[in-house]
Design an enzyme around this catalytic site. Structure first.
Site, PDB file in Angstrom:
ATOM      1  N   ARG A   8      71.535  26.780 -37.843  1.00 13.36           N
ATOM      2  CA  ARG A   8      71.534  26.049 -36.607  1.00 13.36           C
ATOM      3  C   ARG A   8      72.426  26.419 -35.651  1.00 13.36           C
ATOM      4  O   ARG A   8      73.611  26.189 -35.905  1.00 13.36           O
ATOM      5  CB  ARG A   8      71.664  24.633 -36.871  1.00 13.36           C
ATOM      6  CG  ARG A   8      71.435  23.449 -36.044  1.00 13.36           C
ATOM      7  CD  ARG A   8      70.105  23.357 -35.619  1.00 13.36           C
ATOM      8  NE  ARG A   8      69.885  22.402 -34.778  1.00 13.36           N
ATOM      9  CZ  ARG A   8      68.968  22.249 -33.576  1.00 13.36           C
ATOM     10  NH1 ARG A   8      68.153  23.350 -33.453  1.00 13.36           N
ATOM     11  NH2 ARG A   8      68.755  21.304 -33.009  1.00 13.36           N
ATOM     12  N   GLY A   9      72.372  26.967 -34.670  1.00 10.26           N
ATOM     13  CA  GLY A   9      72.887  27.642 -33.797  1.00 10.26           C
ATOM     14  C   GLY A   9      74.232  26.915 -33.235  1.00 10.26           C
ATOM     15  O   GLY A   9      75.443  27.359 -33.628  1.00 10.26           O
TER      16      GLY A   9
ATOM     17  N   ASP B 225      75.745  24.590 -34.682  1.00 10.38           N
ATOM     18  CA  ASP B 225      76.907  24.313 -35.712  1.00 10.38           C
ATOM     19  C   ASP B 225      77.467  25.535 -36.363  1.00 10.38           C
ATOM     20  O   ASP B 225      78.682  25.458 -36.644  1.00 10.38           O
ATOM     21  CB  ASP B 225      75.940  23.867 -36.918  1.00 10.38           C
ATOM     22  CG  ASP B 225      75.245  22.438 -36.905  1.00 10.38           C
ATOM     23  OD1 ASP B 225      75.540  21.885 -35.744  1.00 10.38           O
ATOM     24  OD2 ASP B 225      74.589  21.985 -37.435  1.00 10.38           O
ATOM     25  N   THR B 226      76.839  26.819 -36.160  1.00  8.47           N
ATOM     26  CA  THR B 226      77.527  27.628 -36.896  1.00  8.47           C
ATOM     27  C   THR B 226      77.629  28.958 -36.049  1.00  8.47           C
ATOM     28  O   THR B 226      77.756  30.346 -36.699  1.00  8.47           O
ATOM     29  CB  THR B 226      76.727  28.009 -38.252  1.00  8.47           C
ATOM     30  OG1 THR B 226      75.328  28.456 -37.738  1.00  8.47           O
ATOM     31  CG2 THR B 226      76.480  26.776 -39.146  1.00  8.47           C
TER      32      THR B 226
ATOM     33  N   GLU C  80      61.375  27.963 -41.347  1.00  8.45           N
ATOM     34  CA  GLU C  80      61.983  29.321 -41.542  1.00  8.45           C
ATOM     35  C   GLU C  80      62.404  29.097 -43.152  1.00  8.45           C
ATOM     36  O   GLU C  80      62.017  30.005 -44.149  1.00  8.45           O
ATOM     37  CB  GLU C  80      63.152  29.646 -41.212  1.00  8.45           C
ATOM     38  CG  GLU C  80      62.916  30.057 -39.560  1.00  8.45           C
ATOM     39  CD  GLU C  80      64.261  30.214 -38.750  1.00  8.45           C
ATOM     40  OE1 GLU C  80      63.978  30.452 -37.621  1.00  8.45           O
ATOM     41  OE2 GLU C  80      65.197  30.128 -39.248  1.00  8.45           O
TER      42      GLU C  80
END
Length: 168
Positions: free
Chosen positions: A25-26, A28-29, A83
């Site tokens: 999740r972009g 967040d990380t 995914e």
């Protein structure tokens, strides 16, 4: 990854299109994921990082190693959950074919129990997705939601890295 602000991919010179598929999740990380990506590319490892213009499910099918990076908001993205379900499906399908596709989960600011759905964090995220989806004319079926839950539970049984246990 879902909703990345920076999408990149590199092609694999060793056969398949990618060696590693990152699912994250972009927001967040992104810093952590970009660090991993740059390090792997530096050593010649081809890594798929999703962006809007690429086809992540096809990239999953062509990858050998799957690294879902679980964060607080991972389960709030149906893209991430789709995914993950594909990774789990492929890892079982390829075992039957004698091939090895490996899932190496990374727990970034969450614990494995969150992913196992033993704690409300991910269960609430899926419920919130369901509520938002109801506003979109039930885009996802109950079968989709159950597939996501089963994929989360399956991956949570796999030994992975809990980043809070490491200082650097």
């Amino acid at each position: 990854m879902a909703n990345s602000e920076t999408g990149t991919s590199t092609t694999n010179r060793l056969g398949g299109e990618y060696q590693v598929f990152l699912s994250f999740r972009g927001p967040d990380t992104l810093t952590f994921t970009n660090f991993l990506h740059q390090a792997w590319v530096k050593f010649g490892i081809s890594v798929f990082i999703d962006d809007e213009g690429l086809r992540p499910l096809q990239a999953i099918d062509n990858s050998k190693l799957y690294i879902p990076i679980f964060s607080k908001n991972y389960a709030s993205s149906h893209w991430c959950l789709d995914e993950l379900a594909r990774m789990v499906e492929n890892s079982f399908k390829h075992k039957e074919d004698g091939k090895e596709n490996v899932i190496l989960p990374t727990f970034y600011d969450v614990k494995p129990d969150d992913v196992k759905l033993n704690i409300v964090l991910y269960e609430d995220a899926i419920s919130n997705l369901e509520q938002n989806i109801e506003d979109q004319k039930n885009k996802f079926s109950s079968k989709d939601k159950e597939t996501w839950r089963q994929a989360l539970k399956e991956v949570s049984r796999t030994k992975g890295w809990e980043l809070k246990k490491y200082q650097s």
